[in-house]
Design a protein around this motif. Structure first.
Motif, PDB file in Angstrom:
ATOM      1  N   VAL A   1       1.053  -1.140  -0.048  1.00  0.00           N
ATOM      2  CA  VAL A   1       0.073   0.222  -0.109  1.00  0.00           C
ATOM      3  C   VAL A   1       0.923   1.381  -0.001  1.00  0.00           C
ATOM      4  O   VAL A   1       1.704   1.474   0.807  1.00  0.00           O
ATOM      5  N   LEU A   2       0.696   1.926  -1.148  1.00  0.00           N
ATOM      6  CA  LEU A   2       1.678   3.324  -1.175  1.00  0.00           C
ATOM      7  C   LEU A   2       1.135   4.242   0.025  1.00  0.00           C
ATOM      8  O   LEU A   2       0.138   4.303  -0.075  1.00  0.00           O
ATOM      9  N   ARG A   3       2.399   4.993   0.070  1.00  0.00           N
ATOM     10  CA  ARG A   3       3.519   4.960  -0.070  1.00  0.00           C
ATOM     11  C   ARG A   3       4.321   4.039   0.823  1.00  0.00           C
ATOM     12  O   ARG A   3       5.289   3.307   0.756  1.00  0.00           O
ATOM     13  N   ALA A   4       3.789   3.814   2.127  1.00  0.00           N
ATOM     14  CA  ALA A   4       4.550   3.217   3.088  1.00  0.00           C
ATOM     15  C   ALA A   4       5.053   2.049   2.952  1.00  0.00           C
ATOM     16  O   ALA A   4       6.075   1.389   3.602  1.00  0.00           O
ATOM     17  N   GLY A   5       4.236   0.911   2.353  1.00  0.00           N
ATOM     18  CA  GLY A   5       4.276  -0.284   2.005  1.00  0.00           C
ATOM     19  C   GLY A   5       5.370  -0.662   1.004  1.00  0.00           C
ATOM     20  O   GLY A   5       5.922  -1.860   1.012  1.00  0.00           O
TER      21      GLY A   5
ATOM     22  N   LEU B   1      -3.033   4.229  -1.818  1.00  0.00           N
ATOM     23  CA  LEU B   1      -4.279   4.677  -0.911  1.00  0.00           C
ATOM     24  C   LEU B   1      -3.600   5.708  -0.025  1.00  0.00           C
ATOM     25  O   LEU B   1      -2.379   5.472   0.466  1.00  0.00           O
ATOM     26  N   TYR B   2      -4.324   6.697   0.039  1.00  0.00           N
ATOM     27  CA  TYR B   2      -3.945   7.547   1.436  1.00  0.00           C
ATOM     28  C   TYR B   2      -5.023   8.033   2.329  1.00  0.00           C
ATOM     29  O   TYR B   2      -6.226   7.611   1.805  1.00  0.00           O
ATOM     30  N   ARG B   3      -4.915   8.307   3.472  1.00  0.00           N
ATOM     31  CA  ARG B   3      -5.630   8.285   4.468  1.00  0.00           C
ATOM     32  C   ARG B   3      -6.242   9.921   4.310  1.00  0.00           C
ATOM     33  O   ARG B   3      -5.247  10.724   4.918  1.00  0.00           O
ATOM     34  N   ASP B   4      -7.569  10.202   4.278  1.00  0.00           N
ATOM     35  CA  ASP B   4      -7.847  11.622   4.302  1.00  0.00           C
ATOM     36  C   ASP B   4      -7.806  12.233   5.764  1.00  0.00           C
ATOM     37  O   ASP B   4      -8.083  11.388   6.711  1.00  0.00           O
TER      38      ASP B   4
ATOM     39  N   LEU C   1       0.936  -5.245   2.190  1.00  0.00           N
ATOM     40  CA  LEU C   1       2.016  -4.877   3.072  1.00  0.00           C
ATOM     41  C   LEU C   1       1.584  -3.382   3.421  1.00  0.00           C
ATOM     42  O   LEU C   1       1.452  -2.267   2.458  1.00  0.00           O
ATOM     43  N   ASP C   2       1.474  -2.981   4.745  1.00  0.00           N
ATOM     44  CA  ASP C   2       1.347  -1.850   4.976  1.00  0.00           C
ATOM     45  C   ASP C   2       1.949  -1.481   6.576  1.00  0.00           C
ATOM     46  O   ASP C   2       1.456  -2.304   7.342  1.00  0.00           O
ATOM     47  N   PRO C   3       2.995  -0.792   6.853  1.00  0.00           N
ATOM     48  CA  PRO C   3       3.608  -0.897   7.995  1.00  0.00           C
ATOM     49  C   PRO C   3       2.672  -0.499   9.025  1.00  0.00           C
ATOM     50  O   PRO C   3       2.757  -0.825  10.230  1.00  0.00           O
ATOM     51  N   MET C   4       1.710   0.588   9.101  1.00  0.00           N
ATOM     52  CA  MET C   4       0.937   0.793  10.011  1.00  0.00           C
ATOM     53  C   MET C   4      -0.618   0.470   9.871  1.00  0.00           C
ATOM     54  O   MET C   4      -1.233   0.913   8.750  1.00  0.00           O
ATOM     55  N   LEU C   5      -1.206  -0.097  10.780  1.00  0.00           N
ATOM     56  CA  LEU C   5      -2.615  -0.622  10.996  1.00  0.00           C
ATOM     57  C   LEU C   5      -3.350   0.289  11.929  1.00  0.00           C
ATOM     58  O   LEU C   5      -3.214   0.003  13.094  1.00  0.00           O
ATOM     59  N   ALA C   6      -3.696   1.526  11.555  1.00  0.00           N
ATOM     60  CA  ALA C   6      -4.391   2.508  12.688  1.00  0.00           C
ATOM     61  C   ALA C   6      -5.898   2.122  12.680  1.00  0.00           C
ATOM     62  O   ALA C   6      -6.404   1.401  13.650  1.00  0.00           O
ATOM     63  N   THR C   7      -6.755   2.819  11.904  1.00  0.00           N
ATOM     64  CA  THR C   7      -8.075   2.739  12.199  1.00  0.00           C
ATOM     65  C   THR C   7      -8.545   1.400  11.438  1.00  0.00           C
ATOM     66  O   THR C   7      -9.568   0.677  11.576  1.00  0.00           O
ATOM     67  N   GLY C   8      -7.582   0.893  10.707  1.00  0.00           N
ATOM     68  CA  GLY C   8      -7.735  -0.368   9.628  1.00  0.00           C
ATOM     69  C   GLY C   8      -8.496   0.121   8.444  1.00  0.00           C
ATOM     70  O   GLY C   8      -8.358  -0.979   7.515  1.00  0.00           O
ATOM     71  N   GLY C   9      -8.826   1.394   8.126  1.00  0.00           N
ATOM     72  CA  GLY C   9      -9.490   1.699   6.990  1.00  0.00           C
ATOM     73  C   GLY C   9      -8.493   1.324   5.671  1.00  0.00           C
ATOM     74  O   GLY C   9      -9.393   0.758   4.632  1.00  0.00           O
ATOM     75  N   SER C  10      -7.434   1.613   5.720  1.00  0.00           N
ATOM     76  CA  SER C  10      -6.693   1.496   4.548  1.00  0.00           C
ATOM     77  C   SER C  10      -6.580   0.043   4.108  1.00  0.00           C
ATOM     78  O   SER C  10      -6.594  -0.598   2.964  1.00  0.00           O
ATOM     79  N   ALA C  11      -6.226  -0.846   5.284  1.00  0.00           N
ATOM     80  CA  ALA C  11      -5.979  -2.188   5.018  1.00  0.00           C
ATOM     81  C   ALA C  11      -7.149  -2.958   4.525  1.00  0.00           C
ATOM     82  O   ALA C  11      -7.248  -3.824   3.833  1.00  0.00           O
TER      83      ALA C  11
ATOM     84  N   GLY D   1       4.948   7.641  14.484  1.00  0.00           N
ATOM     85  CA  GLY D   1       4.833   8.854  13.615  1.00  0.00           C
ATOM     86  C   GLY D   1       4.193   8.396  12.347  1.00  0.00           C
ATOM     87  O   GLY D   1       3.418   7.382  12.199  1.00  0.00           O
ATOM     88  N   ASP D   2       4.556   9.277  11.343  1.00  0.00           N
ATOM     89  CA  ASP D   2       3.874   8.972   9.920  1.00  0.00           C
ATOM     90  C   ASP D   2       4.974   8.177   9.393  1.00  0.00           C
ATOM     91  O   ASP D   2       6.006   8.347   8.816  1.00  0.00           O
ATOM     92  N   ALA D   3       4.582   6.895   8.969  1.00  0.00           N
ATOM     93  CA  ALA D   3       5.569   5.831   8.324  1.00  0.00           C
ATOM     94  C   ALA D   3       6.048   6.328   6.912  1.00  0.00           C
ATOM     95  O   ALA D   3       7.193   6.217   6.669  1.00  0.00           O
ATOM     96  N   GLY D   4       5.229   7.047   6.264  1.00  0.00           N
ATOM     97  CA  GLY D   4       5.583   7.244   4.771  1.00  0.00           C
ATOM     98  C   GLY D   4       6.477   8.531   4.733  1.00  0.00           C
ATOM     99  O   GLY D   4       7.551   8.508   4.276  1.00  0.00           O
ATOM    100  N   ASP D   5       5.991   9.551   5.594  1.00  0.00           N
ATOM    101  CA  ASP D   5       6.979  10.761   5.924  1.00  0.00           C
ATOM    102  C   ASP D   5       8.384  10.158   6.277  1.00  0.00           C
ATOM    103  O   ASP D   5       9.468  10.980   6.003  1.00  0.00           O
TER     104      ASP D   5
HETATM  105  C1  PRP Z   1      -0.568   5.528   6.466  1.00  0.00           C
HETATM  106  C2  PRP Z   1      -0.405   4.293   6.413  1.00  0.00           C
HETATM  107  C3  PRP Z   1      -1.387   3.450   6.151  1.00  0.00           C
HETATM  108  C4  PRP Z   1      -2.462   4.202   6.748  1.00  0.00           C
HETATM  109  C5  PRP Z   1      -2.867   3.595   7.875  1.00  0.00           C
HETATM  110  O1  PRP Z   1      -0.823   6.031   5.142  1.00  0.00           O
HETATM  111  O2  PRP Z   1       0.823   3.965   5.703  1.00  0.00           O
HETATM  112  O3  PRP Z   1      -1.439   3.170   4.643  1.00  0.00           O
HETATM  113  O4  PRP Z   1      -2.033   5.479   7.027  1.00  0.00           O
HETATM  114  O5  PRP Z   1      -3.987   4.341   8.580  1.00  0.00           O
HETATM  115  P1  PRP Z   1      -5.421   3.528   8.802  1.00  0.00           P
HETATM  116  O6  PRP Z   1      -5.281   2.107   9.322  1.00  0.00           O
HETATM  117  O7  PRP Z   1      -6.162   4.500   9.642  1.00  0.00           O
HETATM  118  O8  PRP Z   1      -6.228   3.640   7.343  1.00  0.00           O
HETATM  119  P2  PRP Z   1      -0.997   7.592   4.665  1.00  0.00           P
HETATM  120  O9  PRP Z   1      -2.483   8.091   4.352  1.00  0.00           O
HETATM  121  O10 PRP Z   1      -0.170   8.599   5.686  1.00  0.00           O
HETATM  122  O11 PRP Z   1      -0.262   7.422   3.266  1.00  0.00           O
HETATM  123  P3  PRP Z   1       1.414   7.561   2.901  1.00  0.00           P
HETATM  124  O12 PRP Z   1       1.657   5.968   3.014  1.00  0.00           O
HETATM  125  O13 PRP Z   1       1.290   8.015   1.449  1.00  0.00           O
HETATM  126  O14 PRP Z   1       2.198   8.594   3.636  1.00  0.00           O
END
Ligand code: PRP
Ligand code: URA
Length: 209
Positions: A77-81, A102-105, A130-140, A199-203
């Motif tokens: 999942v771009l970018r961080a994956g 995918l980016y998270r609004d 593959l996505d380093p961060m599973l936060a709310t889960g919306g992106s996964a 913090g922000d894995a992509g940044d």
């Molecule tokens: C980050 C991260 C996940 C998402 C996780 O991406 O890499 O894709 O947030 O959050 P969630 O579980 O609440 O959906 P981000 O939107 O920052 O995009 P980036 O990878 O391009 O920085």
């Protein structure tokens, strides 16, 4: 009963996670740590891949060994994956990579899809999202929703750090998908970041903070 959530207890992974989390760690080291942890996690997440016998001629004799019979897809999942996919591709160069943007609004925390390089009929037995961060889960959840439209029979999620909220949401949406993590953290904060997190894995990978 949902598929299991496996959190690595490997000392090397825990050791490297400490450096990954540290705010002082700069992007070059951060990327190296993402790669090293992902490499270790890949071994854990692929322990159920199917094997088939293969004949090998050693310097001494002919013998039968095993090779991976499953066709494996990596879905960063771009970018961080991206950093996770590179490390896993090094470990299994025969894997194919399907990029998913995918980016998270920031206001709604909902995922927005902006890029999809998934073939309509992928010929794969197993795909790892593959996505380093599973936060709310919306992106996964969104990534796996998309992947399921391709009919890929087995899907695995691999992430570095998760919040309990994200794990619960992912398991509710996709109970058939096993989850492999390097760490399960305490909670999300009021703006949807994982605490303690990193913090922000992509940044942090790409120096855009
Ligand atoms: C980050 C991260 C996940 C998402 C996780 O991406 O890499 O894709 O947030 O959050 P969630 O579980 O609440 O959906 P981000 O939107 O920052 O995009 P980036 O990878 O391009 O920085
Ligand atoms: N995305 C990140 O990169 N970090 C978080 O803590 C949450 C979402």
């Amino acid at each position: 009963m949902p598929a299991p959530v496996s959190v690595s207890t490997h000392p090397l992974i825990q050791h490297k996670l400490a450096r990954l989390r540290a705010a002082a760690t700069k992007p070059p080291e951060f990327r190296a740590l993402v790669a090293a942890i992902s490499h270790g996690l890949f071994f854990e997440a692929t322990r159920d891949l199917r094997l088939a016998p293969i004949g090998v001629e050693t310097p001494l004799t002919q013998t039968t060994c095993q090779h991976i019979a499953d066709r494996v897809g990596l879905v960063p999942v771009l970018r961080a994956g991206l950093g996770m996919a590179e490390a896993m591709l090094e470990a299994l160069p025969e894997a194919v990579v399907w990029h998913l943007g995918l980016y998270r609004d920031h206001a709604t925390l909902k995922p927005v899809t902006y890029y999809n390089k998934m073939p309509p009929k992928p010929d794969m037995d197993v795909a790892l999202v593959l996505d380093p961060m599973l936060a709310t889960g919306g992106s996964a959840i969104a990534a796996i929703d998309i992947l399921k439209t391709t009919g890929t029979p087995r899907i695995i999620f691999a992430g570095l750090i998760a919040a309990p909220e994200g794990v619960a949401a992912l398991q509710a949406a996709h109970p058939d998908v096993p989850v492999f993590l390097a760490a399960l953290d305490s909670r999300l904060n009021e703006v949807g970041y994982i605490v303690p997190g990193l913090g922000d894995a992509g940044d942090r990978q790409f120096g855009t903070a």
